[in-house]
Write an enzyme that holds these catalytic residues in place. Structure first.
Site: not given
Ligand code: PEP
Length: 252
Positions: A9-11, A94, A96, A166, A172, A212, A233-234
């Protein structure tokens, strides 16, 4: 047999050029094996990313879709448009989106149905915030999100869902759920699906972990029997980190 899936997920990151370059690198490095890899770039990059994919196990996905099919909804992007851009997957619900865009369980449920109607595989996100876990309510919260978001689907439609657990406190933040915390929740979700749809549907449902996840902790998380991959994500913004996570699931 349920699928092993690692989705990135590049956001709201990467210019179009950067995104295409990242997708090209990943496309080169992905091996044709049983692991499904999904890239979820910003909408504006979606058709470009989908267009460079040449590997059978690599797919493009949206990060969200509108809760209406079409019409006067300025700035929205429909499930049909996402499909027409070459995507096969779409992330729905998600945290967010739930937090910053006030997406309720009812809205998430409408999006799931529109995704399914447009031949997209929903990656349905659920997870508790820290206060809910500290209050011992995490199981109840996630159960309720899964029920309200998904449990009015037919068994056939439910069979097309991918779930991503999640924990919001891990997204994040650099704080990852322990392997035990992830396994406990994933097993609870699978058991709950089995109560509603039966053992076959439950054991065929891929349940991903997100929060994370990094190359250094992915293996330990993925080795749990009910963890079928990750929503990243990141770490999905770097080809080497992302591929490190993709390769970690091969040890499962
Ligand atoms: C996400 O936003 O789906 C996620 C898992 O982010 P991160 O890996 O950065 O915690």
């Amino acid at each position: 047999m349920r699928k092993k899936i690692v989705a990135g997920n590049w956001k709201m990151n990467k210019t179009l050029h950067e995104g295409i370059e990242l997708a090209k690198t990943i496309n080169r490095q992905v091996e044709e094996n049983e692991v499904i890899v999904v890239l979820c770039p910003p909408f504006i990059h979606l058709s470009g990313v989908a267009g460079i994919i040449t590997k059978d196990s690599l797919f493009a996905g949206g990060q969200n879709c509108a809760s209406e099919a079409s019409g006067a909804y300025t700035g929205e992007v429909s499930a049909e448009m996402i499909r027409s851009a070459g995507a096969d997957y779409v992330i729905i619900g998600h945290s967010e989106r739930r937090t910053y865009f006030n997406e309720s369980d009812e809205i998430v449920n409408k999006k799931v149905k529109l995704a399914l109607a447009n031949e997209l595989t929903p990656i349905f996100c659920c997870g508790e915030v820290l206060a809910e876990r500290q209050a011992g309510k995490h199981i109840q919260i996630v159960k309720s999100q899964v029920e309200k978001g998904l449990f009015d689907l037919s068994p056939e439609d439910f069979g097309r869902i991918v779930i991503a657990y999640e924990p919001v406190w891990a997204i994040g933040t650099g704080v990852t759920a322990t392997a035990e915390q992830a396994q406990e929740m994933h097993k609870m979700i699978r058991d709950h699906i089995a109560e509603k749809y039966g053992n076959t549907v439950a054991s065929n449902t891929s349940i991903l972990y997100g929060g994370s996840c990094k190359p250094s902790n992915a293996r330990e998380l993925f080795l749990n029997s009910d963890v079928d991959g990750g929503l990243i994500g990141g770490a999905s913004l770097s080809a080497s980190d992302f591929m490190g996570i993709v390769n970690a699931i091969l040890d499962k």
